[in-house]
Design a protein around this motif. Structure first.
Motif, short mmCIF file in Angstrom:
data_model
loop_
_atom_site.label_atom_id
_atom_site.label_comp_id
_atom_site.label_asym_id
_atom_site.label_seq_id
_atom_site.Cartn_x
_atom_site.Cartn_y
_atom_site.Cartn_z
N GLY A 219 0.83 11.60 34.28
CA GLY A 219 1.82 10.78 34.96
C GLY A 219 1.93 9.36 34.44
O GLY A 219 2.59 8.52 35.05
N GLY A 220 1.28 9.10 33.31
CA GLY A 220 1.34 7.77 32.71
C GLY A 220 2.58 7.59 31.86
O GLY A 220 3.32 8.54 31.59
N MET A 221 2.81 6.36 31.42
CA MET A 221 3.93 6.05 30.52
C MET A 221 3.44 5.05 29.49
O MET A 221 2.50 4.30 29.72
N PHE A 222 4.09 5.06 28.32
CA PHE A 222 3.62 4.25 27.20
C PHE A 222 4.71 3.33 26.67
O PHE A 222 5.90 3.51 26.92
N ILE A 223 4.25 2.32 25.92
CA ILE A 223 5.14 1.38 25.25
C ILE A 223 4.50 0.99 23.93
O ILE A 223 3.28 0.92 23.81
N ARG A 224 5.33 0.75 22.92
CA ARG A 224 4.85 0.21 21.64
C ARG A 224 5.78 -0.92 21.25
O ARG A 224 6.99 -0.72 21.13
N ASN A 225 5.22 -2.12 21.04
CA ASN A 225 6.10 -3.24 20.70
C ASN A 225 5.92 -3.74 19.27
O ASN A 225 6.64 -4.62 18.84
N GLY A 226 4.96 -3.18 18.52
CA GLY A 226 4.82 -3.54 17.12
C GLY A 226 3.85 -4.65 16.81
O GLY A 226 3.65 -4.99 15.65
N SER A 227 3.22 -5.24 17.84
CA SER A 227 2.25 -6.32 17.62
C SER A 227 0.97 -6.00 18.39
O SER A 227 0.95 -6.05 19.63
N ALA B 191 7.04 -15.39 4.19
CA ALA B 191 6.63 -16.17 5.37
C ALA B 191 5.18 -15.90 5.71
O ALA B 191 4.43 -16.83 6.01
N ASP B 192 4.75 -14.62 5.67
CA ASP B 192 3.35 -14.29 5.94
C ASP B 192 2.42 -15.06 5.02
O ASP B 192 1.43 -15.67 5.46
N ARG B 193 2.72 -15.01 3.73
CA ARG B 193 1.82 -15.62 2.74
C ARG B 193 1.80 -17.14 2.85
O ARG B 193 0.74 -17.76 2.77
N ALA C 181 7.01 -6.18 10.66
CA ALA C 181 8.16 -5.26 10.65
C ALA C 181 9.18 -5.68 11.70
O ALA C 181 10.40 -5.61 11.47
N CYS C 182 8.71 -6.12 12.86
CA CYS C 182 9.63 -6.65 13.89
C CYS C 182 10.28 -7.94 13.40
O CYS C 182 11.49 -8.14 13.57
N PHE C 183 9.47 -8.80 12.81
CA PHE C 183 9.94 -10.10 12.32
C PHE C 183 11.10 -9.94 11.34
O PHE C 183 12.15 -10.59 11.50
N VAL C 184 10.95 -9.09 10.35
CA VAL C 184 11.98 -8.98 9.31
C VAL C 184 13.21 -8.20 9.79
O VAL C 184 14.28 -8.30 9.19
N ASN C 185 13.07 -7.47 10.91
CA ASN C 185 14.19 -6.70 11.43
C ASN C 185 14.85 -7.35 12.65
O ASN C 185 15.69 -6.74 13.31
N GLY C 186 14.46 -8.59 12.95
CA GLY C 186 15.13 -9.33 14.01
C GLY C 186 14.73 -8.95 15.41
O GLY C 186 15.48 -9.19 16.37
N ASN D 285 0.80 -1.23 0.00
CA ASN D 285 0.00 0.00 0.00
C ASN D 285 0.83 1.28 0.00
O ASN D 285 0.42 2.30 0.55
N GLU D 286 2.01 1.24 -0.59
CA GLU D 286 2.88 2.41 -0.71
C GLU D 286 3.28 2.97 0.65
O GLU D 286 3.70 4.11 0.77
N ASP D 287 3.18 2.20 1.70
CA ASP D 287 3.58 2.61 3.04
C ASP D 287 4.81 1.80 3.41
O ASP D 287 4.73 0.59 3.60
N GLU D 288 5.96 2.45 3.50
CA GLU D 288 7.21 1.73 3.71
C GLU D 288 7.31 1.09 5.09
O GLU D 288 8.21 0.29 5.34
N GLN D 289 6.38 1.41 6.01
CA GLN D 289 6.35 0.75 7.31
C GLN D 289 5.43 -0.47 7.31
O GLN D 289 5.39 -1.22 8.28
N ASP D 290 4.68 -0.66 6.23
CA ASP D 290 3.72 -1.77 6.14
C ASP D 290 4.29 -2.79 5.17
O ASP D 290 4.23 -2.62 3.96
#
Length: 276
Positions: free
Chosen positions: A192-200, A59-61, A105-110, A49-54
């Motif tokens: 006072g909160g904190m966040f995390i993003r792990n990609g899944s 393996a997915d297919r 994205a996590c998968f292909v980047n180790g 979809n022309e999105d370099e992060q997507d």
């Protein structure tokens, strides 16, 4: 607006064979995925979809094709929705929603933040799910009316009463919804909160059900990224927004899951875009 879970008393079919299958196929696919992961330098990776992060890999297919073929053999009357191969028979009572590798994205980047997500809807509502994380030897799984687990340990939702009392998962999607991301983060930090993003999305939703995160907000999520874990939220006593309104199943929607005492606080931070 929150979404109500399926009433276990209204279920008139035996879910045990499908629940067993979900756990078995998720583990089998995860084992196959690890072989691809260990040889990821040789994988063909494409941009969607022309999105370099997507991104998507072979393996997915191939893993989705494997899961879909097994489903068609075991439950040919059921419907199917997959991230890579589309949909079939969505009018069926039982519809499987599959992400062969959530966190590509996590998968292909180790990075070790990916999983296999296998979920099923009954009469339009999440009913069972299995999420296999082979990097950490964890299988999150649950079935309506039967509880939610990680391996053999019951999941327990966080009882935090304020966002400052734990970590909140969050994420955004480049084409849609990103304008709501920074305002949400600003309010979370101001409180006072904190966040995390792990990609899944599947893992972060499962982590909410497990009490590791107090909540998880995504500006725009697809159903294959969360459906398997939503029954875990229901069974662990969490709350979730009405994700399946409109065309949510096939096109996605904003997404929020949280412990019962912080859901309203997080929903206020998100604002009208959550259910707009």
């Amino acid at each position: 607006m929150t979404s109500s879970p399926l009433d276990p008393k209204a279920i008139d079919i035996d879910l045990a064979p499908r629940y067993d299958f979900a756990r078995r196929i998720a583990l089998s696919a995860a084992e196959r995925a690890m072989a691809y992961y260990n040889g990821r330098r040789d994988l063909t990776v494409e941009i969607k979809n022309e999105d370099e992060q997507d991104v998507v890999s072979v393996a997915d297919r191939e893993l989705e094709a494997f899961i879909r073929a097994e489903l068609e053999r075991e439950f040919p009357e059921d419907g199917f929705l997959g991230e890579e191969s589309g949909q079939a028979n969505l009018s069926a009572r039982c519809v499987w929603v599959i992400d062969p590798i959530d966190g590509t994205a996590c998968f292909v980047n180790g990075l070790h933040n990916w999983c296999v997500s296998v979920g099923m809807m009954l009469d339009g509502k999440p009913c069972l799910g299995a999420i296999a994380d082979p990097n950490h030897s964890e299988l999150f799984h649950g079935c309506i009316g039967r509880g939610a687990w990680v391996n053999d340990t019951p999941l327990k939702i966080s009882q935090a009463e304020h966002v400052r009392e734990g970590l909140t998962g969050t994420g955004t999607f480049h084409p849609t919804g990103k304008q709501y991301f920074m305002p949400f983060l600003q309010q979370l930090l101001d409180e006072g909160g904190m966040f995390i993003r792990n990609g899944s999305g599947a893992l972060m939703t499962a982590y909410v059900a497990a009490g590791r995160l107090i909540g998880y907000y995504e500006t725009q999520l697809k159903s294959w990224d969360c459906l398997a874990a939503l029954v875990l939220i229901d069974e662990a006593g969490g709350r979730r927004n009405d994700f399946f309104r409109g065309n949510g199943l096939t096109e996605g929607n904003p997404f929020l899951v949280a412990g019962p005492h912080v859901y309203d606080q997080l929903a206020t931070m998100v604002g009208p875009s959550l259910d707009g």
